[in-house]
Design a protein around this motif. Sequence first.
Motif, PDB file in Angstrom:
ATOM      1  N   LEU A   1      -6.299  37.581 -16.594  1.00 33.95           N
ATOM      2  CA  LEU A   1      -5.950  36.184 -16.811  1.00 33.95           C
ATOM      3  C   LEU A   1      -7.188  35.300 -16.738  1.00 33.95           C
ATOM      4  O   LEU A   1      -8.289  35.758 -16.393  1.00 33.95           O
ATOM      5  CB  LEU A   1      -4.906  35.750 -15.778  1.00 33.95           C
ATOM      6  N   SER A   2      -7.012  34.024 -17.056  1.00 34.48           N
ATOM      7  CA  SER A   2      -8.157  33.108 -17.176  1.00 34.48           C
ATOM      8  C   SER A   2      -8.921  32.920 -15.878  1.00 34.48           C
ATOM      9  O   SER A   2     -10.122  32.607 -15.888  1.00 34.48           O
ATOM     10  CB  SER A   2      -7.681  31.742 -17.693  1.00 34.48           C
ATOM     11  N   ASP A   3      -8.267  33.135 -14.735  1.00 37.38           N
ATOM     12  CA  ASP A   3      -8.965  32.955 -13.453  1.00 37.38           C
ATOM     13  C   ASP A   3      -9.522  34.255 -12.903  1.00 37.38           C
ATOM     14  O   ASP A   3      -9.961  34.327 -11.755  1.00 37.38           O
ATOM     15  CB  ASP A   3      -8.034  32.321 -12.427  1.00 37.38           C
TER      16      ASP A   3
ATOM     17  N   ASP B   1       1.895  34.374 -11.610  1.00 36.91           N
ATOM     18  CA  ASP B   1       0.500  34.323 -12.037  1.00 36.91           C
ATOM     19  C   ASP B   1       0.378  33.831 -13.468  1.00 36.91           C
ATOM     20  O   ASP B   1      -0.577  33.110 -13.811  1.00 36.91           O
ATOM     21  CB  ASP B   1      -0.135  35.708 -11.903  1.00 36.91           C
ATOM     22  N   ILE B   2       1.320  34.212 -14.319  1.00 39.51           N
ATOM     23  CA  ILE B   2       1.275  33.769 -15.721  1.00 39.51           C
ATOM     24  C   ILE B   2       1.484  32.265 -15.806  1.00 39.51           C
ATOM     25  O   ILE B   2       0.779  31.552 -16.537  1.00 39.51           O
ATOM     26  CB  ILE B   2       2.333  34.535 -16.544  1.00 39.51           C
ATOM     27  N   ILE B   3       2.427  31.748 -15.026  1.00 36.07           N
ATOM     28  CA  ILE B   3       2.688  30.302 -15.020  1.00 36.07           C
ATOM     29  C   ILE B   3       1.516  29.542 -14.410  1.00 36.07           C
ATOM     30  O   ILE B   3       1.064  28.512 -14.925  1.00 36.07           O
ATOM     31  CB  ILE B   3       3.994  30.002 -14.258  1.00 36.07           C
ATOM     32  N   ARG B   4       0.993  30.078 -13.306  1.00 37.39           N
ATOM     33  CA  ARG B   4      -0.115  29.405 -12.605  1.00 37.39           C
ATOM     34  C   ARG B   4      -1.333  29.247 -13.491  1.00 37.39           C
ATOM     35  O   ARG B   4      -2.028  28.222 -13.432  1.00 37.39           O
ATOM     36  CB  ARG B   4      -0.463  30.203 -11.342  1.00 37.39           C
ATOM     37  N   THR B   5      -1.622  30.249 -14.311  1.00 32.66           N
ATOM     38  CA  THR B   5      -2.818  30.222 -15.162  1.00 32.66           C
ATOM     39  C   THR B   5      -2.514  29.710 -16.561  1.00 32.66           C
ATOM     40  O   THR B   5      -3.391  29.736 -17.433  1.00 32.66           O
ATOM     41  CB  THR B   5      -3.437  31.624 -15.250  1.00 32.66           C
ATOM     42  N   ASN B   6      -1.252  29.272 -16.769  1.00 34.33           N
ATOM     43  CA  ASN B   6      -0.842  28.767 -18.091  1.00 34.33           C
ATOM     44  C   ASN B   6      -1.130  29.778 -19.197  1.00 34.33           C
ATOM     45  O   ASN B   6      -1.580  29.424 -20.295  1.00 34.33           O
ATOM     46  CB  ASN B   6      -1.558  27.435 -18.398  1.00 34.33           C
ATOM     47  N   SER B   7      -0.908  31.043 -18.896  1.00 34.25           N
ATOM     48  CA  SER B   7      -1.139  32.117 -19.870  1.00 34.25           C
ATOM     49  C   SER B   7       0.030  32.211 -20.850  1.00 34.25           C
ATOM     50  O   SER B   7       1.165  31.857 -20.506  1.00 34.25           O
ATOM     51  CB  SER B   7      -1.309  33.454 -19.151  1.00 34.25           C
ATOM     52  N   PRO B   8      -0.221  32.653 -22.067  1.00 34.10           N
ATOM     53  CA  PRO B   8       0.868  32.767 -23.048  1.00 34.10           C
ATOM     54  C   PRO B   8       1.890  33.830 -22.630  1.00 34.10           C
ATOM     55  O   PRO B   8       1.553  34.811 -21.960  1.00 34.10           O
ATOM     56  CB  PRO B   8       0.141  33.181 -24.335  1.00 34.10           C
ATOM     57  N   ARG B   9       3.127  33.637 -23.038  1.00 33.86           N
ATOM     58  CA  ARG B   9       4.179  34.594 -22.688  1.00 33.86           C
ATOM     59  C   ARG B   9       3.960  35.956 -23.347  1.00 33.86           C
ATOM     60  O   ARG B   9       4.536  36.953 -22.939  1.00 33.86           O
ATOM     61  CB  ARG B   9       5.552  34.040 -23.102  1.00 33.86           C
TER      62      ARG B   9
END
Length: 389
Positions: free
Chosen positions: A244-246, A222-230
């Motif tokens: 997350l952003s979505d 989910d973090i990769i999919r939404t390009n969220s910071p580590r």
Amino acid sequence: MDSTSRAPFSDVQITFLGTASAQPSSTRRHSSLALRLGSDVWLFDCGEATQNQLQKSIVKMGKIEKIFITHTHGDHIFGLVPLLAAILNGAGGSADGAEDPRARIDVSKPAVEIYGPLGTRAYVRSNLRYTHTLLGMPYIVHELRFPWDPQGDDPAFSRPHRAESPSGRNIRQADGVWQNIYQDKRVSVSAAPILHSVPCVGYVVHEAPVPGKMDPQKYMPDIIRTNSPRSVMSLLQQGQSVELSDGTVLHGPERRPGRKLVILGDTYDPSAMVPLAGDADVLIHEATNAHLPDHDSTTKPEDTFESVEARTRSHGHSTPQMAGTFAKRIGAKQLILNHFSARYAGDDDVDAEAKAVMGAIGALAAKEYGGEVTCARDFMTVDVSLAAK
């Protein structure tokens, strides 16, 4: 509450500085142990030669923040004032009381806190007064008062030392215990009376709940999919929820219980500790005397397990079986025996006879307890790990 302050201590270690009862021997010194919580050090009891034992140990004396006294018998407190002089920049003053520049108190330094039963404050004051000891940094004494204790201080020793902070408390029991005599965001200390020949206290050190085990693979898609910071991972590690952003909400792992240590003074009955001590990770319990007819040449022909226990109880102490029974009662995960008669040598790591004796003592406790038993010796260090959950 700041979540980052609730991270577990990097290390929790117990180092036994002295494991003798009453009389020291060539292999055991008077009672004291150091508890290391991360970089901080707390002492429990401070018998004669504790300062010397610290100098030989892995414990850094300058890191001592708190000292907890179980009772005021000399083998548990005679080393307190010498240690204070060492860690608080002490010096010898003059008998005429003339002002000495060395008597200036550096109030920018945090005070060393001392907890103990009635008499602890008077003992420190009288020792400092009559030895004309100057201290360069402050200390505080908090007394755990029993219901029958007086409200104030002993009139003979009511004058504080100039280094003594006025913020020392007289802490009264509530429901038979002293709850949270110290508490911060990471750890608390509570206490209860235990039965001995004089007023005596047992302590419970309880770490606050800590973050649960982290499984990065659960969150990374989910973090990769939404390009969220580590940095999201560090928030989740602390048990927080992150949106997350979505709109997807990730929930960090549930917190797990922190470590609980039960440290008893001398006792023949610690039953009042039960409400505080349940499910302890470590129980440290005295085992002053044991019936060891196959190992102890001083055993009297007429002695039995029952007669040795009766005699031990009459002096306010416990046998290994008594310690094992209490450990089982509170569901302790590990039992460490401490406070041994001078008859039992403490060099069982190098001496075969001592190893056999201490092994027999541990076996007596294990028979009642049914779990892991360790017999402490001077300078032994025990790491207390977090539960795997």
